[in-house]
Design an enzyme around this catalytic site. Structure first.
Site, PDB file in Angstrom:
ATOM      1  CB  CYS A 106      -0.979  -0.053   1.161  1.00 43.13           C
ATOM      2  SG  CYS A 106      -2.389   1.038   0.939  1.00 43.13           S
ATOM      3  CG  HIS A 157      -3.546  -3.687   3.348  1.00 42.75           C
ATOM      4  ND1 HIS A 157      -2.446  -3.103   3.932  1.00 42.75           N
ATOM      5  CD2 HIS A 157      -4.232  -2.693   2.755  1.00 42.75           C
ATOM      6  CE1 HIS A 157      -2.480  -1.796   3.704  1.00 42.75           C
ATOM      7  NE2 HIS A 157      -3.541  -1.528   2.997  1.00 42.75           N
ATOM      8  CD  GLU A 207      -0.803  -5.742   5.663  1.00 40.52           C
ATOM      9  OE1 GLU A 207      -0.748  -6.369   4.586  1.00 40.52           O
ATOM     10  OE2 GLU A 207      -0.857  -4.499   5.705  1.00 40.52           O
TER      11      GLU A 207
END
EC number: 6.3.5.3
Lengths: 230, 79
Positions: free
Chosen positions: A87, A204, A206
């Site tokens: 990002c 993302h 994660e």
């Protein structure tokens, strides 16, 4: 795998990504302040996390790309060390010239925060080796400036050399204009540098690492890194 | 010495903000606006008094930070 997460003023996903790494690697990641000039001894993986470094002033990632730590990150990448920018981290990598192209304002002009589907386009890299070629995964995006742009010559080169890592797709894996949350050129969500040791990624992974929050498709990326960088 | 720097998107690069502004102008009844391109304007106060040196310094600033030359052009005016 010894991972270092760089923290810029305005980063906000550094803990999420450190947690995802710790789960996959069974050892904690180090945090490194952007004003530092050296990475921890023996660093295998450098992470530039998501957030709003420098408040996105001037251009997203422009000021962070010139932070003192970025010289060490560039040296690490030049030695073949793994670097992932997620990002805002992708924007920083692009501004630093570590991956080609740049990220522009979403074509919709809106901040987009939702799950998207991605097709895994290349599995011959440390970041993606545990995915299946063409596998469709679901991960979230949260950004206002994720519209990947490069000129046609660069895009042709990226595609020709297999450096497109992920593309936005529909749930069936079809690359359609509607499946892109931001209008990115050729639906590109993530790109490698030419030696595939640097990955810039807009979504993302994660934030998709536990069944309780909807899935583990993102965890596979970190497990791939642990396998490649033990 | 003052430098005025204009940063604009290169021709052919989609400018969604410019398009939104053009749409807003049309909805306000301003006809005849065929296209809008949005850019940035920066004013730099320089200690340098030599115009050639100032021009070179600001050009270096544009290349290094102020413009992303992948998608943006810049112009420099010294006053």
């Amino acid at each position: 795998m010894k991972a270092a997460v760089v923290v810029f003023p305005g980063s906000n996903r550094e803990r999420d990504v450190a947690l995802a790494i710790e789960r996959a690697a069974h050892r904690p990641a180090s945090y490194v302040w952007h004003g530092d000039t050296d990475l921890p001894e023996g660093t295998d993986l450098v992470v530039l996390p998501g957030g709003f470094s420098y408040g996105d002033y001037l251009r997203c990632g422009a000021m962070s790309a010139l932070s003192p730590i970025m010289r060490a990150v560039k040296d690490h990448a030049a030695r073949g060390g793994a670097v992932i920018g997620i990002c805002n981290g992708f924007q920083i990598l692009a501004e630093a010239g570590l991956v080609p192209g740049t990220l522009m304002r979403n074509a919709s002009l809106k901040f987009v925060c939702r799950d998207v589907h991605l097709r895994v386009e290349a599995t011959n890299a440390a970041f993606t080796s545990l995915y299946q070629p063409g596998q469709v995964i679901r991960v979230p995006v949260a950004h206002a400036e994720g519209n990947y742009f490069a000129d046609d010559t660069t895009l042709d080169r990226l595609e020709g050399e297999g450096l497109v890592a992920f593309r936005y797709c529909d749930p069936a894996g079809q690359i359609t204009p509607d499946s892109s949350p931001n209008g990115a050129s050729r639906n590109i969500a993530g790109v490698f540098n030419e030696t595939r040791n640097v990955l810039g990624l807009m979504p993302h992974p994660e934030n998709m690492t536990e069944d309780v929050i909807g899935g583990t498709d993102g965890a596979i990326l970190f497990e791939s890194l642990v396998k490649a960088l033990p | 010495m003052k430098a005025r720097v204009h940063v604009t998107l290169k021709h052919g690069v989609l400018d969604p903000q410019g398009k939104a502004i053009a749409g807003a102008l049309a909805s306000l009844g301003f006809g005849g606006v065929e296209d809008v391109r949005q850019g940035k304007y920066l004013e730099l106060e320089l200690a340098e008094t030599d115009a050639a040196k100032a021009q070179a310094a600001v050009k270096a600033m544009c290349e290094k930070l102020l413009a992303n030359t992948v998608i943006e052009n810049y112009s420099i005016e010294l006053v």
